[in-house]
Design a protein around this motif. Structure first.
Motif, PDB file in Angstrom:
ATOM      1  N   ALA A 184     -50.592  17.404 -86.525  1.00  0.00           N
ATOM      2  CA  ALA A 184     -51.194  18.696 -86.568  1.00  0.00           C
ATOM      3  C   ALA A 184     -51.003  19.131 -84.918  1.00  0.00           C
ATOM      4  O   ALA A 184     -50.785  20.429 -84.619  1.00  0.00           O
ATOM      5  CB  ALA A 184     -52.600  18.925 -87.039  1.00  0.00           C
ATOM      6  N   ALA A 185     -51.392  18.131 -84.127  1.00  0.00           N
ATOM      7  CA  ALA A 185     -51.477  18.170 -82.888  1.00  0.00           C
ATOM      8  C   ALA A 185     -50.292  18.662 -82.060  1.00  0.00           C
ATOM      9  O   ALA A 185     -50.061  19.497 -81.232  1.00  0.00           O
ATOM     10  CB  ALA A 185     -52.231  16.983 -82.009  1.00  0.00           C
ATOM     11  N   ALA A 186     -49.318  17.921 -82.642  1.00  0.00           N
ATOM     12  CA  ALA A 186     -47.946  18.078 -82.272  1.00  0.00           C
ATOM     13  C   ALA A 186     -47.333  19.432 -82.614  1.00  0.00           C
ATOM     14  O   ALA A 186     -46.605  20.003 -81.591  1.00  0.00           O
ATOM     15  CB  ALA A 186     -46.819  16.992 -82.889  1.00  0.00           C
ATOM     16  N   ILE A 187     -47.776  20.027 -83.597  1.00  0.00           N
ATOM     17  CA  ILE A 187     -47.296  21.287 -83.934  1.00  0.00           C
ATOM     18  C   ILE A 187     -47.802  22.326 -83.177  1.00  0.00           C
ATOM     19  O   ILE A 187     -47.230  23.295 -82.669  1.00  0.00           O
ATOM     20  CB  ILE A 187     -47.343  21.476 -85.537  1.00  0.00           C
ATOM     21  N   ALA A 188     -49.080  22.269 -83.045  1.00  0.00           N
ATOM     22  CA  ALA A 188     -50.077  23.276 -82.449  1.00  0.00           C
ATOM     23  C   ALA A 188     -49.643  23.012 -80.840  1.00  0.00           C
ATOM     24  O   ALA A 188     -49.503  24.239 -80.241  1.00  0.00           O
ATOM     25  CB  ALA A 188     -51.152  22.656 -82.285  1.00  0.00           C
ATOM     26  N   ALA A 189     -49.373  21.977 -80.243  1.00  0.00           N
ATOM     27  CA  ALA A 189     -48.927  21.918 -78.873  1.00  0.00           C
ATOM     28  C   ALA A 189     -47.626  22.709 -78.795  1.00  0.00           C
ATOM     29  O   ALA A 189     -47.268  23.469 -77.833  1.00  0.00           O
ATOM     30  CB  ALA A 189     -48.911  20.390 -78.609  1.00  0.00           C
ATOM     31  N   ASN A 190     -46.525  22.434 -79.660  1.00  0.00           N
ATOM     32  CA  ASN A 190     -45.301  23.063 -79.775  1.00  0.00           C
ATOM     33  C   ASN A 190     -45.514  24.450 -79.819  1.00  0.00           C
ATOM     34  O   ASN A 190     -44.768  25.328 -79.213  1.00  0.00           O
ATOM     35  CB  ASN A 190     -44.174  22.616 -80.848  1.00  0.00           C
ATOM     36  N   GLN A 191     -46.187  25.060 -80.826  1.00  0.00           N
ATOM     37  CA  GLN A 191     -46.351  26.376 -81.000  1.00  0.00           C
ATOM     38  C   GLN A 191     -47.236  27.019 -79.783  1.00  0.00           C
ATOM     39  O   GLN A 191     -46.655  28.324 -79.440  1.00  0.00           O
ATOM     40  CB  GLN A 191     -47.177  26.616 -82.217  1.00  0.00           C
ATOM     41  N   SER A 192     -47.654  26.205 -78.793  1.00  0.00           N
ATOM     42  CA  SER A 192     -48.239  26.871 -77.545  1.00  0.00           C
ATOM     43  C   SER A 192     -47.315  26.659 -76.577  1.00  0.00           C
ATOM     44  O   SER A 192     -47.433  26.779 -75.286  1.00  0.00           O
ATOM     45  CB  SER A 192     -49.383  26.249 -77.205  1.00  0.00           C
ATOM     46  N   GLY A 193     -45.932  26.405 -76.803  1.00  0.00           N
ATOM     47  CA  GLY A 193     -45.081  26.256 -75.846  1.00  0.00           C
ATOM     48  C   GLY A 193     -44.568  24.909 -75.260  1.00  0.00           C
ATOM     49  O   GLY A 193     -43.790  24.526 -74.228  1.00  0.00           O
ATOM     50  N   ALA A 194     -45.108  23.931 -75.713  1.00  0.00           N
ATOM     51  CA  ALA A 194     -45.049  22.484 -74.999  1.00  0.00           C
ATOM     52  C   ALA A 194     -43.680  21.675 -75.849  1.00  0.00           C
ATOM     53  O   ALA A 194     -43.545  21.813 -77.300  1.00  0.00           O
ATOM     54  CB  ALA A 194     -46.371  21.718 -75.291  1.00  0.00           C
ATOM     55  N   THR A 195     -43.143  20.895 -74.952  1.00  0.00           N
ATOM     56  CA  THR A 195     -42.334  19.911 -75.558  1.00  0.00           C
ATOM     57  C   THR A 195     -43.186  18.554 -75.830  1.00  0.00           C
ATOM     58  O   THR A 195     -44.178  18.491 -75.132  1.00  0.00           O
ATOM     59  CB  THR A 195     -41.175  19.486 -74.712  1.00  0.00           C
ATOM     60  N   VAL A 196     -42.756  18.118 -76.966  1.00  0.00           N
ATOM     61  CA  VAL A 196     -43.831  16.943 -77.387  1.00  0.00           C
ATOM     62  C   VAL A 196     -42.851  15.699 -77.944  1.00  0.00           C
ATOM     63  O   VAL A 196     -41.795  15.761 -78.392  1.00  0.00           O
ATOM     64  CB  VAL A 196     -44.601  17.467 -78.899  1.00  0.00           C
ATOM     65  N   ILE A 197     -43.657  14.626 -77.667  1.00  0.00           N
ATOM     66  CA  ILE A 197     -43.047  13.327 -78.201  1.00  0.00           C
ATOM     67  C   ILE A 197     -44.254  12.711 -78.925  1.00  0.00           C
ATOM     68  O   ILE A 197     -45.070  12.341 -78.496  1.00  0.00           O
ATOM     69  CB  ILE A 197     -42.793  12.425 -77.001  1.00  0.00           C
ATOM     70  N   VAL A 198     -43.954  12.248 -80.084  1.00  0.00           N
ATOM     71  CA  VAL A 198     -44.854  11.696 -81.007  1.00  0.00           C
ATOM     72  C   VAL A 198     -44.590  10.154 -81.340  1.00  0.00           C
ATOM     73  O   VAL A 198     -43.481   9.754 -81.536  1.00  0.00           O
ATOM     74  CB  VAL A 198     -45.019  12.293 -82.406  1.00  0.00           C
ATOM     75  N   LEU A 199     -45.585   9.406 -81.230  1.00  0.00           N
ATOM     76  CA  LEU A 199     -45.261   7.791 -81.244  1.00  0.00           C
ATOM     77  C   LEU A 199     -45.980   7.199 -82.602  1.00  0.00           C
ATOM     78  O   LEU A 199     -47.292   7.569 -82.666  1.00  0.00           O
ATOM     79  CB  LEU A 199     -45.824   7.143 -79.785  1.00  0.00           C
ATOM     80  N   GLU A 200     -45.270   6.692 -83.096  1.00  0.00           N
ATOM     81  CA  GLU A 200     -45.943   5.870 -84.472  1.00  0.00           C
ATOM     82  C   GLU A 200     -45.463   4.617 -84.903  1.00  0.00           C
ATOM     83  O   GLU A 200     -44.375   4.380 -84.858  1.00  0.00           O
ATOM     84  CB  GLU A 200     -45.564   6.822 -85.714  1.00  0.00           C
ATOM     85  N   LYS A 201     -46.569   3.668 -84.802  1.00  0.00           N
ATOM     86  CA  LYS A 201     -46.073   2.305 -84.782  1.00  0.00           C
ATOM     87  C   LYS A 201     -45.457   1.882 -86.277  1.00  0.00           C
ATOM     88  O   LYS A 201     -44.970   1.079 -86.518  1.00  0.00           O
ATOM     89  CB  LYS A 201     -47.288   1.279 -84.480  1.00  0.00           C
ATOM     90  N   MET A 202     -45.834   2.753 -87.376  1.00  0.00           N
ATOM     91  CA  MET A 202     -45.592   2.477 -88.484  1.00  0.00           C
ATOM     92  C   MET A 202     -44.164   2.793 -88.759  1.00  0.00           C
ATOM     93  O   MET A 202     -43.451   3.550 -87.933  1.00  0.00           O
ATOM     94  CB  MET A 202     -46.380   2.980 -89.461  1.00  0.00           C
ATOM     95  N   PRO A 203     -43.586   2.128 -89.723  1.00  0.00           N
ATOM     96  CA  PRO A 203     -42.129   2.626 -90.057  1.00  0.00           C
ATOM     97  C   PRO A 203     -41.706   3.945 -90.760  1.00  0.00           C
ATOM     98  O   PRO A 203     -40.885   4.386 -91.138  1.00  0.00           O
ATOM     99  CB  PRO A 203     -41.575   1.490 -91.105  1.00  0.00           C
ATOM    100  N   ARG A 204     -43.070   4.645 -90.965  1.00  0.00           N
ATOM    101  CA  ARG A 204     -43.145   5.819 -91.555  1.00  0.00           C
ATOM    102  C   ARG A 204     -44.238   6.909 -90.903  1.00  0.00           C
ATOM    103  O   ARG A 204     -45.101   6.325 -90.744  1.00  0.00           O
ATOM    104  CB  ARG A 204     -43.037   5.989 -93.181  1.00  0.00           C
TER     105      ARG A 204
END
Length: 590
Positions: free
Chosen positions: A151-171
């Motif tokens: 949700a944070a990644a999408i909201a940031a992008n909708q506000s004009g930001a580029t985003v990198i999301v890091l996830e330690k799990m395989p999914r």
């Protein structure tokens, strides 16, 4: 449950009949099985050896979480065979499953006469993976790809930001994807047609008082006021909810929304569809574990992380958002902070294995204040074998009762979650049966909230059905007269509208129409209410009460919202409201 095809199993078993001892390796050629504890139960692995080599390693049976544990079952057996060694790495985010696989293979190899010490010390014959170093930059770095992080990644992008999301799990998905998915929001469009009176003020009061007035009123108010707008925001992204609402366990009021898709898959599928369609602006990296926040002059400016073969530095032009979830799967942290319950060491959890509190450790290292860490929520609804919520036969609060091993009711089944769980701990073996009837399952193919039909659960021995309460009592081993009296007591309260002798006020239909059903449940660790202190802008707060520049947090990694007890259905509202706020404000950082 996963099993080796019977023809292959028979062939491999036949091989074991003709084994002989090898003086060179100590192997007795043949096929052997070993069983060890995984995250959700026993893991049985099968190993085939000849006089000089491990020929194959494969899973025979397990109940680990699909998707989450799959990489461990794919990689570890291959690494053991390729390297002819037990000295293999665990899979990040599936460490419990990984250790269970290695332990089960070890036990199987012991039966072959193998030199276990040599296999555990042996360096893999394949070349060690060379680790690369890489630096990447985006406006916003989000740690965690569960509901809050996405949700944070999408909201940031909708506000004009580029985003990198890091996830330690395989999914992606975190706890959200395996949740019951109930979402609390005051929603006149759904509630008024059902004759339900509700208000944001009532939602606030129930949430604040339901947490013993420990939560931050400003954060509670922010959540309840923004719950429905956040739901509408999700719908604008393609998320679908059913047209009705219900009362979820411990939710206290019929305001829970149910997704059309099972469990929490609807939330995560919707998020991933957006991210995939904006891949030039949002990068999602799986199996990439954040290890440290980078600071410069008191400001958080990035994240250090480890991939499978790469060490990363991620620089944030604007801000970092921590959304790593709680610590329900971390027994050490649970025991360290628990002050509400008996020892939790042997209590299972509903959480996915990656819920280990990593974000709390990273945030505290840069001065973040942690609040409410002692508040750990247990549910009375854990599967006796796995601790998960799957197999729970209840459909809503109003139409079922709980009985103990004697067949007696013992608590208000519409109460707060901590009240119900404390009542359960007072019963023999902390064990209960959920009792309901055809009103909840009009036909055998009706599914519960975890996409399981009652017919499937009965066939698996996880639920019981009968055309009379006497027969049901016989099947589950409780006193029939007590069970019938408990049901009659409940039915009288339905007629009067309550409250009954336990103080219960939530009723709908009598339990009077066969088939009658029963499902076993035990206490399970479900949610950790404590975490990083934030303000209403989702900014992380330090121990002196000041904002930590460049650092935001959202979801179960935060504290101060739910107080000492979280209402059922409020978690999904929390993670989307504050995930959206965190992403929007992170993108606006100067």
């Amino acid at each position: 449950m996963k099993k080796v095809p019977s023809k292959i199993l028979a062939l491999l078993m036949a091989v074991s009949v003709f084994g002989c001892v090898s003086s060179k390796t100590g192997f007795t050629p043949g096929t052997y099985q070993g069983t060890a504890q995984g995250f959700h139960g026993d893991i049985t692995m099968e190993v085939t050896v000849d006089s000089g080599r491990i020929l194959s390693v494969q899973a025979v049976e397990h109940t680990e979480s699909p998707g989450i544990s799959d990489p461990a079952f794919e990689r570890i057996p291959k690494a053991i065979v390729d390297g002819q060694t037990l000295a293999v790495d665990v899979v990040a985010g599936a460490s419990f499953s990984s250790r269970g696989i290695i332990d089960a293979v070890t036990l199987a190899l012991e039966k072959s006469g193998a030199d276990i010490t040599a296999l555990q010390n042996k360096t893999a014959s394949s070349k060690a993976v060379r680790r690369d170093s890489k630096t990447e930059t985006a406006d916003v770095i989000v740690i965690g790809a569960g509901g809050a992080g996405l949700a944070a990644a999408i909201a940031a992008n909708q506000s004009g930001a580029t985003v990198i999301v890091l996830e330690k799990m395989p999914r992606a998905g975190g706890n959200t994807i395996i949740s019951g998915a109930a979402y609390n929001a005051v929603d006149p469009s759904r509630q008024i047609p059902l004759g339900i009176e509700d208000s944001v003020d009532l939602h606030f009061t129930q949430t604040y008082e339901g947490g013993d007035k420990v939560g931050d009123p400003a954060l509670v108010r922010t959540m309840v006021e923004n719950a429905y707008p956040a739901l509408q925001w999700m719908e604008s992204l393609g998320m679908e909810f059913t047209p009705t609402v219900f009362t979820v366990l411990g939710g206290l009021w019929p305001r829970a929304h149910k997704p059309v898709k099972p469990l929490g898959t609807g939330y995560i599928d919707t998020d991933l569809e957006y991210i995939n369609s904006h891949s030039s602006q949002i990068t999602l990296l799986l199996e990439t574990e954040a290890t440290e926040l980078i600071t410069k002059n008191g400001r958080v400016t990035g994240v250090k992380a480890k991939g499978l073969s790469t060490d990363y530095v991620f620089n944030a032009n604007k801000a970092v958002v921590i959304a790593t979830g709680g610590f329900g799967a971390n027994i050490e942290l649970r025991d360290r902070f628990n002050s509400m319950w008996p020892a939790l060491t042997n209590i299972k959890t509903t959480n996915h294995p990656g819920a280990t509190g990593d974000g709390l450790v990273m945030a505290e290292a840069v001065g973040a204040n942690l609040v409410g860490m002692e508040y750990i929520q247990l549910l009375p609804m854990g599967d006796p074998d796995t601790g998960s919520l799957s197999g729970n036969i209840e459909q809503n609060v109003e139409n079922r009762i709980f009985v103990n091993k004697s067949g007696n009711r013992f608590v208000d089944e519409g109460a707060r979650r901590d009240v119900m769980t404390k009542g359960l701990f007072e019963q023999q073996d902390a064990f209960m049966w959920v009792i309901l009837d055809r009103h909840s399952y009009p036909n055998p193919d009706v599914k519960n909230n975890f996409n399981e039909t009652i017919a499937e659960l009965i066939a698996q021995g996880r639920a019981y059905g009968a055309n009379s309460l006497d027969d049901l009592a016989r099947q589950i081993g409780v006193n029939a007269e007590n069970l019938k009296a408990a049901v009659a007591d409940f039915n009288r309260a339905v007629e009067t509208g309550g409250p009954d002798r336990f103080g219960r006020t939530l009723f709908q239909d009598k339990i009077d129409t066969p088939p009658f059903y029963a499902g076993a449940r035990e206490p399970t660790v479900h949610h950790t209410m404590g975490g990083i202190q934030i303000n209403t802008r989702a900014q992380a707060i330090d121990k002196k009460g000041n904002v930590i520049p460049g650092l935001y947090a959202a979801g179960e990694v935060t504290g101060g919202i739910h107080g000492s007890n979280r209402l059922g259905g409020n978690a999904l509202a929390d993670i989307h409201v504050f995930g959206r706020i965190a992403g929007t404000n992170a993108a606006a950082e100067k």
